[in-house]
Design a protein around this motif. Structure first.
Motif, PDB file in Angstrom:
ATOM      1  N   SER A 272      -4.102  -8.578 -13.098  1.00 32.11           N
ATOM      2  CA  SER A 272      -3.288  -9.799 -13.087  1.00 32.11           C
ATOM      3  C   SER A 272      -1.855  -9.416 -13.443  1.00 32.11           C
ATOM      4  CB  SER A 272      -3.824 -10.851 -14.063  1.00 32.11           C
ATOM      5  OG  SER A 272      -3.820 -10.357 -15.387  1.00 32.11           O
ATOM      6  N   ILE A 273      -0.901 -10.161 -12.854  1.00 32.66           N
ATOM      7  CA  ILE A 273       0.515  -9.888 -13.086  1.00 32.66           C
ATOM      8  C   ILE A 273       1.184 -11.200 -13.492  1.00 32.66           C
ATOM      9  CG2 ILE A 273       2.653  -8.979 -12.112  1.00 32.66           C
ATOM     10  CD1 ILE A 273       1.012  -7.528 -10.026  1.00 32.66           C
ATOM     11  N   PRO A 274       1.930 -11.225 -14.604  1.00 30.98           N
ATOM     12  CA  PRO A 274       2.606 -12.462 -15.017  1.00 30.98           C
ATOM     13  C   PRO A 274       3.593 -12.934 -13.948  1.00 30.98           C
ATOM     14  CG  PRO A 274       2.648 -10.827 -16.775  1.00 30.98           C
ATOM     15  CD  PRO A 274       2.146 -10.118 -15.551  1.00 30.98           C
ATOM     16  N   ALA A 275       3.980 -14.204 -14.043  1.00 29.65           N
ATOM     17  CA  ALA A 275       4.923 -14.794 -13.089  1.00 29.65           C
ATOM     18  C   ALA A 275       6.190 -13.954 -12.992  1.00 29.65           C
ATOM     19  CB  ALA A 275       5.268 -16.213 -13.517  1.00 29.65           C
ATOM     20  N   GLY A 276       6.526 -13.548 -11.753  1.00 32.10           N
ATOM     21  CA  GLY A 276       7.741 -12.783 -11.525  1.00 32.10           C
ATOM     22  C   GLY A 276       7.702 -11.352 -12.031  1.00 32.10           C
ATOM     23  N   GLY A 277       6.548 -10.901 -12.510  1.00 36.43           N
ATOM     24  CA  GLY A 277       6.453  -9.579 -13.115  1.00 36.43           C
ATOM     25  C   GLY A 277       6.108  -8.486 -12.120  1.00 36.43           C
ATOM     26  N   THR A 278       6.149  -7.257 -12.585  1.00 38.02           N
ATOM     27  CA  THR A 278       5.836  -6.080 -11.778  1.00 38.02           C
ATOM     28  C   THR A 278       4.842  -5.198 -12.528  1.00 38.02           C
ATOM     29  OG1 THR A 278       7.973  -6.081 -10.648  1.00 38.02           O
ATOM     30  CG2 THR A 278       6.772  -4.005 -10.690  1.00 38.02           C
TER      31      THR A 278
ATOM     32  N   THR B 264      -4.738  10.467  -1.110  1.00 42.39           N
ATOM     33  CA  THR B 264      -5.049   9.198  -1.778  1.00 42.39           C
ATOM     34  C   THR B 264      -4.442   8.036  -1.011  1.00 42.39           C
ATOM     35  OG1 THR B 264      -3.075   9.358  -3.183  1.00 42.39           O
ATOM     36  CG2 THR B 264      -5.152  10.209  -4.090  1.00 42.39           C
ATOM     37  N   TYR B 265      -5.093   6.899  -1.138  1.00 45.62           N
ATOM     38  CA  TYR B 265      -4.535   5.629  -0.676  1.00 45.62           C
ATOM     39  C   TYR B 265      -4.679   4.620  -1.808  1.00 45.62           C
ATOM     40  CZ  TYR B 265      -3.911   6.943   4.203  1.00 45.62           C
ATOM     41  OH  TYR B 265      -3.463   7.537   5.353  1.00 45.62           O
ATOM     42  N   MET B 266      -3.643   3.812  -1.981  1.00 49.26           N
ATOM     43  CA  MET B 266      -3.677   2.710  -2.958  1.00 49.26           C
ATOM     44  C   MET B 266      -3.232   1.443  -2.231  1.00 49.26           C
ATOM     45  SD  MET B 266      -2.001   4.553  -6.316  1.00 49.26           S
ATOM     46  CE  MET B 266      -2.624   3.283  -7.454  1.00 49.26           C
ATOM     47  N   ARG B 267      -4.028   0.401  -2.315  1.00 50.58           N
ATOM     48  CA  ARG B 267      -3.737  -0.861  -1.636  1.00 50.58           C
ATOM     49  C   ARG B 267      -3.911  -2.008  -2.623  1.00 50.58           C
ATOM     50  NH1 ARG B 267      -7.065   2.140   1.945  1.00 50.58           N
ATOM     51  NH2 ARG B 267      -5.972   2.751   3.879  1.00 50.58           N
TER      52      ARG B 267
ATOM     53  N   LEU C  73      -7.170  16.134 -15.949  1.00 53.44           N
ATOM     54  CA  LEU C  73      -6.155  15.433 -15.166  1.00 53.44           C
ATOM     55  C   LEU C  73      -5.294  16.460 -14.421  1.00 53.44           C
ATOM     56  CD1 LEU C  73      -4.705  12.733 -14.499  1.00 53.44           C
ATOM     57  CD2 LEU C  73      -3.248  13.162 -16.484  1.00 53.44           C
ATOM     58  N   VAL C  74      -5.227  16.323 -13.092  1.00 56.44           N
ATOM     59  CA  VAL C  74      -4.410  17.254 -12.303  1.00 56.44           C
ATOM     60  C   VAL C  74      -3.171  16.576 -11.718  1.00 56.44           C
ATOM     61  CG1 VAL C  74      -6.358  18.743 -11.752  1.00 56.44           C
ATOM     62  CG2 VAL C  74      -5.780  16.865 -10.205  1.00 56.44           C
ATOM     63  N   GLU C  75      -3.203  15.249 -11.564  1.00 56.98           N
ATOM     64  CA  GLU C  75      -2.036  14.550 -11.019  1.00 56.98           C
ATOM     65  C   GLU C  75      -2.221  13.044 -11.195  1.00 56.98           C
ATOM     66  OE1 GLU C  75       0.455  14.148  -6.809  1.00 56.98           O
ATOM     67  OE2 GLU C  75      -0.782  15.909  -7.188  1.00 56.98           O
ATOM     68  N   THR C  76      -1.082  12.331 -11.328  1.00 55.74           N
ATOM     69  CA  THR C  76      -1.092  10.866 -11.383  1.00 55.74           C
ATOM     70  C   THR C  76      -0.192  10.320 -10.287  1.00 55.74           C
ATOM     71  OG1 THR C  76      -1.502  10.803 -13.773  1.00 55.74           O
ATOM     72  CG2 THR C  76      -0.565   8.829 -12.773  1.00 55.74           C
ATOM     73  N   ARG C  77      -0.741   9.459  -9.464  1.00 60.12           N
ATOM     74  CA  ARG C  77       0.033   8.753  -8.443  1.00 60.12           C
ATOM     75  C   ARG C  77       0.045   7.273  -8.777  1.00 60.12           C
ATOM     76  NH1 ARG C  77      -2.405  12.092  -3.169  1.00 60.12           N
ATOM     77  NH2 ARG C  77      -1.684  14.154  -3.911  1.00 60.12           N
ATOM     78  N   THR C  78       1.077   6.570  -8.349  1.00 63.03           N
ATOM     79  CA  THR C  78       1.241   5.176  -8.768  1.00 63.03           C
ATOM     80  C   THR C  78       1.542   4.270  -7.575  1.00 63.03           C
ATOM     81  OG1 THR C  78       3.615   5.469  -9.191  1.00 63.03           O
ATOM     82  CG2 THR C  78       2.105   5.829 -11.042  1.00 63.03           C
ATOM     83  N   LEU C  79       1.283   2.997  -7.778  1.00 63.50           N
ATOM     84  CA  LEU C  79       1.615   1.961  -6.798  1.00 63.50           C
ATOM     85  C   LEU C  79       2.334   0.838  -7.535  1.00 63.50           C
ATOM     86  CD1 LEU C  79       1.332   0.914  -3.857  1.00 63.50           C
ATOM     87  CD2 LEU C  79      -0.750  -0.274  -4.605  1.00 63.50           C
ATOM     88  N   LYS C  80       3.520   0.471  -7.065  1.00 63.10           N
ATOM     89  CA  LYS C  80       4.302  -0.600  -7.674  1.00 63.10           C
ATOM     90  C   LYS C  80       3.947  -1.923  -6.996  1.00 63.10           C
ATOM     91  CE  LYS C  80       9.092  -1.966  -8.678  1.00 63.10           C
ATOM     92  NZ  LYS C  80      10.522  -1.570  -8.501  1.00 63.10           N
ATOM     93  N   ILE C  81       3.505  -2.891  -7.801  1.00 61.77           N
ATOM     94  CA  ILE C  81       3.047  -4.185  -7.283  1.00 61.77           C
ATOM     95  C   ILE C  81       3.846  -5.287  -7.971  1.00 61.77           C
ATOM     96  CG2 ILE C  81       1.035  -5.633  -6.840  1.00 61.77           C
ATOM     97  CD1 ILE C  81      -0.665  -3.148  -7.694  1.00 61.77           C
TER      98      ILE C  81
ATOM     99  N   GLU D 238       0.838  -1.195   0.000  1.00 61.58           N
ATOM    100  CA  GLU D 238       0.000   0.000   0.000  1.00 61.58           C
ATOM    101  C   GLU D 238       0.872   1.244   0.000  1.00 61.58           C
ATOM    102  OE1 GLU D 238      -2.373   0.729   3.465  1.00 61.58           O
ATOM    103  OE2 GLU D 238      -0.784   0.136   4.850  1.00 61.58           O
ATOM    104  N   ASP D 239       0.237   2.368  -0.357  1.00 62.99           N
ATOM    105  CA  ASP D 239       0.923   3.655  -0.313  1.00 62.99           C
ATOM    106  C   ASP D 239      -0.134   4.737  -0.143  1.00 62.99           C
ATOM    107  OD1 ASP D 239       3.108   5.451  -0.449  1.00 62.99           O
ATOM    108  OD2 ASP D 239       2.594   5.919  -2.521  1.00 62.99           O
TER     109      ASP D 239
END
Length: 264
Positions: free
Chosen positions: A226-232, A255-258, A155-163, A136-137
């Motif tokens: 969905s995320i492929p095997a070993g992917g990000t 914002t919260y991203m989980r 669009l005023v801003e883009t936030r991201t979450l790395k999974i 989460e972030d």
């Protein structure tokens, strides 16, 4: 004149004192080893013919010669002693087999049962174990007082979450939850809207006679990826504002991203 033929031996001169004696002469015994049997001895009383098994010295060979005959090494009386996970002694009445439990489910074992594999060291392995992870972030950011755009979907801003999928073998199923909270200042007869991506989530307006400060409401969305095997996956949260009217402004976006990651 008497001449001895094959297999016959003649002795004596044929006189009363030295009569001729005819006897059988044993033929020489010819023996030859095979790849599994070694032969020795001439087949006589003094040197009887003996056969001995030839055991391959290669590592892992379980065949041995015991006092009662050939047997599998580690066994008793030619049978196999089994340990954890195996049953039976190798005899016709009790063949070596896997020690298994009864299938307790109503679904088909043939269709739904997992598999067992042999690894490079010879150990039995099951299918990959299930995994679950969470990431989460949260960002709570203030801004200078800024006018809410009049145009929708700005669009005023883009936030991201790395999974990251922690499993190197299988695809991950991901449930993502995002929250958006925008503080608006609304003068009389003004309004403003907020969006998560392309989804409008809030429209707030002021129909009173005084200015309303820090007007806000938390909006939540849940979706899957969905995320492929070993992917990000880098999941974006596009924050959009619009429908600003009557001098509406904003000064804070939280914002919260989980992400709940499952590999089964």
């Amino acid at each position: 004149m008497i001449v001895a033929g094959d297999g016959v031996e003649v002795d004596g001169a044929g006189s009363p004192s030295n009569p001729v004696v005819i006897s059988a002469k044993p033929a020489p015994l010819v023996v030859a080893d095979s790849s599994c049997i070694t032969l020795s001895g001439g087949g006589t009383t003094a040197a009887p013919l003996i056969a001995a098994p030839r055991l391959d010295p290669a590592p892992g060979n379980l065949l041995a010669c015991g006092p009662g005959g050939l047997l599998v090494a580690g066994g008793t009386g030619g049978t196999v002693v089994t340990g954890c996970g195996l049953t039976g002694d190798g005899s016709p009445g009790a063949p070596v087999s896997a020690a298994v439990s009864a299938w307790p489910h109503t679904c088909s074992l043939d269709d739904e049962g997992g598999l067992v594999y042999c690894d490079s060291t010879g150990a039995l392995r099951s299918e990959p174990r299930g995994r679950a992870s969470f990431v989460e972030d949260g960002v709570n950011k203030t801004y200078p007082v800024t006018a809410v755009p009049a145009a929708s979907n700005t669009l005023v801003e883009t936030r991201t979450l790395k999974i990251t999928n922690p499993d190197p073998c299988r695809e991950a199923f991901v449930i993502i939850e995002v929250e958006l909270d925008v503080d608006f200042t609304l003068p009389p007869n003004s309004g403003a809207a907020s969006q998560i991506g392309s989804n409008s989530v809030n429209y707030l307006d002021n129909r009173g006679n005084g200015t309303s400060a820090s007007v806000h409401g938390v909006a939540t969305m849940v979706f899957r990826r969905s995320i492929p095997a070993g992917g990000t996956l880098v999941e974006p949260l596009n924050i959009r504002l619009g429908r600003g009217s009557g001098g509406a402004t904003y000064n804070r976006i939280e914002t919260y991203m989980r992400a709940f990651v499952f590999v089964l």
